[in-house]
Motif scaffolding. Structure first.
Motif, PDB file in Angstrom:
ATOM      1  N   CYS A  35      -9.096   1.748   3.547  1.00 12.77           N
ATOM      2  CA  CYS A  35      -8.713   1.216   4.859  1.00 12.77           C
ATOM      3  C   CYS A  35      -9.960   0.963   5.700  1.00 12.77           C
ATOM      4  CB  CYS A  35      -7.791   2.221   5.564  1.00 12.77           C
ATOM      5  SG  CYS A  35      -7.270   1.695   7.205  1.00 12.77           S
TER       6      CYS A  35
ATOM      7  N   THR B 182      -8.948  -3.088  13.799  1.00 13.74           N
ATOM      8  CA  THR B 182      -7.612  -3.540  13.392  1.00 13.74           C
ATOM      9  C   THR B 182      -7.575  -3.891  11.911  1.00 13.74           C
ATOM     10  OG1 THR B 182      -8.004  -5.859  14.024  1.00 13.74           O
ATOM     11  CG2 THR B 182      -7.107  -4.380  15.716  1.00 13.74           C
ATOM     12  N   THR B 183      -6.389  -4.218  11.448  1.00 14.74           N
ATOM     13  CA  THR B 183      -5.987  -4.208  10.044  1.00 14.74           C
ATOM     14  C   THR B 183      -6.938  -4.860   9.055  1.00 14.74           C
ATOM     15  OG1 THR B 183      -3.753  -4.427  10.898  1.00 14.74           O
ATOM     16  CG2 THR B 183      -4.018  -4.645   8.536  1.00 14.74           C
TER      17      THR B 183
ATOM     18  N   ASP C 297      -5.430  -8.710   4.863  1.00 16.25           N
ATOM     19  CA  ASP C 297      -5.667  -8.943   6.290  1.00 16.25           C
ATOM     20  C   ASP C 297      -7.146  -8.939   6.637  1.00 16.25           C
ATOM     21  OD1 ASP C 297      -3.125  -9.564   7.119  1.00 16.25           O
ATOM     22  OD2 ASP C 297      -2.604  -7.519   7.695  1.00 16.25           O
TER      23      ASP C 297
ATOM     24  N   HIS D  89      -4.696  -9.449  13.115  1.00 10.95           N
ATOM     25  CA  HIS D  89      -4.803  -9.501  11.654  1.00 10.95           C
ATOM     26  C   HIS D  89      -5.738 -10.611  11.154  1.00 10.95           C
ATOM     27  CE1 HIS D  89      -1.426  -6.651  10.825  1.00 10.95           C
ATOM     28  NE2 HIS D  89      -1.222  -6.943  12.100  1.00 10.95           N
TER      29      HIS D  89
ATOM     30  N   THR E 164       3.588  -3.795   6.792  1.00  8.58           N
ATOM     31  CA  THR E 164       3.197  -3.936   8.179  1.00  8.58           C
ATOM     32  C   THR E 164       2.963  -5.415   8.432  1.00  8.58           C
ATOM     33  OG1 THR E 164       1.656  -3.192   9.883  1.00  8.58           O
ATOM     34  CG2 THR E 164       0.715  -3.623   7.741  1.00  8.58           C
TER      35      THR E 164
ATOM     36  N   HIS F  43      -0.856   1.027  11.671  1.00  7.40           N
ATOM     37  CA  HIS F  43      -0.713   0.139  12.825  1.00  7.40           C
ATOM     38  C   HIS F  43      -0.542   0.969  14.101  1.00  7.40           C
ATOM     39  CE1 HIS F  43       0.553  -3.299  15.300  1.00  7.40           C
ATOM     40  NE2 HIS F  43       0.084  -4.079  14.341  1.00  7.40           N
TER      41      HIS F  43
END
Length: 274
Positions: A9, A30-31, A45, A76, A175, A239
């Motif tokens: 991640c 963010t993602t 993403d 994203h 997500t 998220h």
């Protein structure tokens, strides 16, 4: 490398990046997910976390890889203009999207965000990127042993979930998604059945959700309920609300683990190996 299967991640936050002292442990990017399966690389993403991943990737030999978008809301895709491999023709970045509910295409969206006066560098400078489209529900074509399945999610403007199967193991990314549509919920439940890891939209708590119906997000309670119903081994809450501090995420993590032992809270840098 042949038997490697993992997810890293690079960004776990939702809606907007949140740098600051209260988000240091779980991260404010963010993602962005990095999937490795044998010698294959897939990126899911291109949120703000993709900037750091791209800088890391440019230190290695150039490769061809897929970039899969769950959807094209700003949190994203905001990392794409700062994703160094996209400008380097030695790389080959096959960018896919399958969430559109009309005739819009991925290149249309990228050209809109990468054009003056919104952004000074035009989309045509992304020399390494090939834009491709599919329909949520398709199995993506590949020439290796990684199987990538897709499913439609419930989110304003559409969204797409992904399931990665490799070597008898599986990782699902769900997500952005709002529970409540019976047909979509049933499809998602079947989709994640038996997964080793399930990344799931847990932006809200059940108490908070009442004030945010229709926003396109779910709760940590729904995440653990779905995991239990679908025999998911490890649900991973994702998220995170940009207002959520590290301490608050600690509290959610403890409550979720008590409800479904083994539940994890996604954090920047987290590495998952089924």
């Amino acid at each position: 490398m042949a038997d490697q299967f993992s997810l890293r991640c690079w960004g776990a936050r939702g809606s907007t990046p949140t740098p600051g002292a209260s988000t240091l442990r779980y991260g404010g990017e963010t993602t962005c997910f990095e999937i490795r399966a044998g010698n294959s690389l897939v990126l899911v993403d291109c949120g703000s976390g993709a900037r750091n991943f791209g800088a890391d990737l440019c230190k290695c030999e150039p490769v061809a890889f897929d970039l899969l978008f769950t959807h094209t809301h700003l949190d994203h895709i905001c990392g794409l203009p700062f994703f160094k491999p996209a400008y380097d023709p030695r790389f080959e970045v096959n960018a896919w999207a399958g969430h559109f509910l009309d005739e819009t295409s991925l290149v249309d969206i990228v050209e809109r965000i990468m054009s003056p006066p919104i952004f000074p560098v035009a989309a045509k400078t992304l020399k390494a990127v090939n834009f491709r489209t599919f329909q949520a529900g398709d199995i993506l074509p590949r020439n290796d042993d990684l199987v990538i399945r897709t499913v439609r999610l419930n989110h304003p403007g559409g969204a797409c979930g992904y399931r990665f199967d490799y070597g008898g193991k599986s990782i699902c990314i769900i997500t952005d998604h709002e529970h409540g549509d019976p047909e979509i919920d049933a499809n998602v439940r079947r989709f994640v059945e038996g997964a080793d890891f399930m990344i799931y939209d847990a932006m809200f708590t059940d108490d908070e959700y009442e004030g945010y119906k229709g926003w396109g997000h779910s709760t940590w309670q729904k995440a653990v309920t779905l995991a239990r119903e679908a025999n998911v081994k490890v649900p991973v809450l994702f998220h995170h609300d940009p207002r959520r501090s590290d301490d608050e995420l600690d509290e959610i993590g403890m409550a979720a683990d008590a409800a479904y032992p083994g539940t994890l809270v996604a954090s920047e840098g987290m590495l998952l190996k089924p």
